[in-house]
Design a protein around this motif. Structure first.
Motif, short mmCIF file in Angstrom:
data_model
loop_
_atom_site.label_atom_id
_atom_site.label_comp_id
_atom_site.label_asym_id
_atom_site.label_seq_id
_atom_site.Cartn_x
_atom_site.Cartn_y
_atom_site.Cartn_z
N ALA A 106 -6.41 -13.31 -76.72
CA ALA A 106 -6.80 -12.55 -75.54
C ALA A 106 -7.25 -11.19 -76.03
O ALA A 106 -6.47 -10.42 -76.56
N PHE A 124 -7.69 -7.84 -75.86
CA PHE A 124 -7.36 -6.65 -75.09
C PHE A 124 -8.22 -5.46 -75.49
O PHE A 124 -8.14 -4.42 -74.86
N LEU A 169 -1.74 -10.15 -79.37
CA LEU A 169 -1.84 -9.32 -78.17
C LEU A 169 -1.69 -7.86 -78.53
O LEU A 169 -2.47 -7.00 -78.12
N PHE A 224 -4.50 -4.91 -78.41
CA PHE A 224 -4.23 -3.81 -77.48
C PHE A 224 -4.31 -2.48 -78.22
O PHE A 224 -4.96 -1.53 -77.78
N ALA A 225 -3.64 -2.43 -79.40
CA ALA A 225 -3.63 -1.19 -80.17
C ALA A 225 -5.04 -0.84 -80.64
O ALA A 225 -5.44 0.32 -80.63
N LEU A 226 -5.81 -1.87 -81.03
CA LEU A 226 -7.19 -1.64 -81.46
C LEU A 226 -8.00 -1.00 -80.34
O LEU A 226 -8.73 -0.03 -80.54
N LEU A 274 -12.16 -4.35 -68.37
CA LEU A 274 -11.23 -5.29 -69.00
C LEU A 274 -10.37 -6.00 -67.95
O LEU A 274 -10.20 -7.22 -67.99
N SER A 290 -1.71 4.08 -82.74
CA SER A 290 -2.33 2.76 -82.59
C SER A 290 -2.68 2.18 -83.95
O SER A 290 -2.46 0.99 -84.20
N ILE A 345 -1.32 -1.30 -85.76
CA ILE A 345 -2.13 -2.36 -86.38
C ILE A 345 -1.63 -2.59 -87.81
O ILE A 345 -1.43 -3.73 -88.23
#
Lengths: 291, 345
Positions: free
Chosen positions: A35, A37, A96, A100-102, A222, B314, B318
């Motif tokens: 998914a 995000f 996920l 999301f962090a990306l 999104l 963030s 990662i």
């Protein structure tokens, strides 16, 4: 009657924009199995690409394809550097969180580069409107509708009638089987991811003249993309189109006849209802667990 | 590394390491080490509370403890049953709005407002869980995120109840019994002791049969089902357990923020909590607490622009997910094992 027709036309045109966002999401979910995000972030990059290129004096119609190429390039880099290295063969919550962090990181980078304020993106279509039997459509919206239909048709035909497209379908159906019959599965997944985010970039570039370019513009896209994809069934292109049109018309009707301030909640309520009534979405196929 | 999620891990006990038979249950801290850690934690809290005089730092520490409660709640879902609860901020918001509506609109005392918010959060978790927990993975995350969006829209629009976009403010006496929460030191002591109590409670939960059932669901829910674990029920119970912790965290943040706006339902809050969990390690009960401390100390001392902070954290997430999915806890364990191996050689 006039108002109802105008509302429905507005909804269909709105839905065509949603469809381009959703088709990328559904492609990535169906083939790469994640998914995405970060989809909204690529959407925003498309819009900012358009803003930068038109600022350099490039015509809007040239800026759109170049912006899409830029997004595709960034998609290739992130796929090779992050997505493929951290996600494949990992069906649990890792993907996920990474995506999301990306997305968060890209949006923060956009704010640092361009500031939080919206930037207008000029379009030669401007404020021109068509009047068809008393129903008004702006030229930019008509352009989006046309592009959206062309892109969706191209995706559908490409998947159905070309070797590469059929390989993508094969990977979506059974990645291991595809690998055994000689298909380069990692390459196909990269291709699907890049095409998916390029579609998001295209949607951003197309919508930028209407909504302007701002860093968090992808959030709304999104959320709408996910609602459409779940409504239509994850992994199905015709489902994405159907879901997008339904969502567009439902939003327009709700906004006109019920309440503007509650409209953002409508999509989620539709999604929850869909998942309860048809867990695979309107046109999704039964999904096997990939563990 | 994460324990292998193969079927054997659920059925058989932990494999013996270095020829020493492993205990039948998953390895956890022994009772003695728990009491030692508890003593150390209480000593550290007392030392910090009495020694540090800067009211800003002490208040920030109290707020960190409150937010750590929210991170613990997220980790019941993430580390407990393996779902990413993007919408956990719904319960955080219920806690904050419970205090806001209870005190500003209804004139209730703080304790009663918090108690009501906890009850409502459990009821909400039962209702939402019954609807959404049949979904797993990305579907659950997306729908739970969507619910937080609905909650935010509702909080913005129900102006007579929530004060609309401006929110609720003007709290009278934020106190627990005779203890005034606007005093930095007592605020810190209240939140810190509740945090310690929550951690002890979660240790007890993890050691209970329910904790074992949760672990089996996280590792392989189909197998857990096949050996007689009622997966739906365990997932729902975990959700209902996580909700009041999040609500308590949200309620205890109010003395720091002094205002409750629809922003409490923002997914950004969940993301902050998730970062704390992942930094500290999701398989360690105090992992989220360690993460919360790191998360609030670093930005304070570096005085970072919030966007630089998001970018750095963030990227850190990662990197953590790519190279050390168990968080700092995993790095520490790997380091200890390497040291031990070198010692033997």
């Amino acid at each position: 009657m006039e108002l109802l027709l105008q509302t429905i036309v507005n909804g269909v045109v709105l839905g065509a924009g949603y469809a381009v966002v959703a088709v990328g999401l559904t492609l990535i979910f169906g083939i790469v199995g994640i998914a995405n995000f970060a989809h909204g972030a690529y959407f925003a990059i498309g819009a900012y690409g358009c803003y930068l290129l038109t600022g350099q004096g490039l015509s809007y119609f040239l800026a759109v394809p170049v912006a899409v190429l830029i997004v595709a390039g960034i998609g290739v880099i992130t796929e090779l550097a992050i997505v493929r290295r951290s996600l494949y063969g990992d069906a649990h919550h890792g993907s996920l969180i990474v995506m999301f962090a990306l997305g968060q990181a890209i949006i923060a980078a956009l704010i640092l580069l361009f500031g939080p304020d919206p930037h207008p993106v000029p379009s030669p279509l401007g404020q021109t409107t068509f009047n068809v039997f008393g129903i008004l459509v702006t030229a930019q919206r008509a352009f989006i509708f046309g592009c959206s239909m062309v892109v969706l048709a191209a995706f559908g035909l490409w998947l159905g009638f070309t070797v590469k497209g059929q390989q993508i379908v094969a990977v979506a159906q059974n990645a291991r089987g595809a690998l055994y019959s000689g298909i380069n599965v990692p390459m196909i997944r990269t291709l699907a991811f890049v095409l998916g985010v390029a579609a998001a970039g295209l949607a951003g570039a197309l919508l930028a003249p209407i909504v302007t370019a701002y860093p968090t513009m992808g959030h709304g896209a999104l959320i709408v993309g996910f609602t459409v994809v779940i409504l239509g069934g994850m992994g199905s292109i015709s489902g994405a189109l159907l879901g997008a049109l339904l969502m567009g018309v439902a939003n327009a009707l709700f906004e006109t006849y019920v309440s503007v301030s509650w409209t953002p909640a409508l999509g989620w309520i539709l999604v929850i209802a869909t998942l309860l009534l048809w867990p695979q979405g309107l046109r999704g196929r039964a999904q096997l667990h990939r563990h | 590394m994460q324990p292998s999620s193969t079927s054997a891990a659920v059925l058989a006990a932990e494999p013996a390491r270095d020829g020493v038979p492993a205990p039948a249950m998953r390895p956890g801290p022994t009772s003695l080490s728990i009491w030692l850690l508890l003593g150390a934690a209480i000593a550290a809290i007392a030392a910090f509370g009495f020694a540090v005089s800067d009211p800003f730092i002490v208040t920030l520490a109290g707020y960190t403890c409150a937010f750590a409660l929210f991170a613990l709640s997220i980790n019941i879902m993430l580390g407990g049953i393996g779902e990413v609860p993007l919408g956990q901020c719904v319960f955080f918001g219920i806690g904050a709005y419970g205090v806001g509506i209870g005190m500003v609109k209804l004139g209730l005392p703080f304790e009663l407002s918090v108690a009501a918010a906890l009850v409502i959060s459990v009821a909400a978790a039962a209702a939402l869980g019954a609807l959404t927990l049949r979904l797993t993975g990305a579907y659950f995350s997306i729908v739970s995120w969507g619910l937080s969006g609905v909650a935010m829209v509702a909080a913005t629009n129900l102006e007579s109840l929530t004060g609309g976009p401006l929110g609720l403010f003007g709290f009278s006496a934020l106190s627990v019994g005779p203890v005034l929460l606007t005093d930095p030191q007592s605020y810190f002591f209240v939140t810190a002791s509740l945090l310690v109590a929550a951690v002890l409670f979660l240790v007890a939960v993890r050691r209970s049969p329910f904790g074992a059932a949760m672990e089996s669901v996280r590792q392989n829910r189909h197998l857990a089902q096949s050996v007689g674990v009622d997966v739906t029920r365990v997932r729902l119970k975990a959700f209902m357990l996580s909700a009041p912790l999040a609500a308590l965290g949200g309620a205890l943040c109010v003395p720091y923020t002094q205002i409750v706006t629809p922003e409490v339902f923002s997914v950004a809050n969940t993301v902050d909590g998730l970062l704390m969990v992942l930094l500290g390690g999701s398989q360690l009960i105090v992992g989220p607490v360690i993460g919360a401390v790191i998360f609030s100390i670093i930005p304070h001392f570096l005085e970072l622009d919030p966007n630089v902070r998001i970018l750095i954290f963030s990227s850190a997430i990662i990197a953590i997910m790519m190279f050390a999915p168990g968080g700092l806890h995993q790095l520490a364990v790997a380091l200890r094992q390497r040291l031990r191996r070198d010692g033997h050689a």
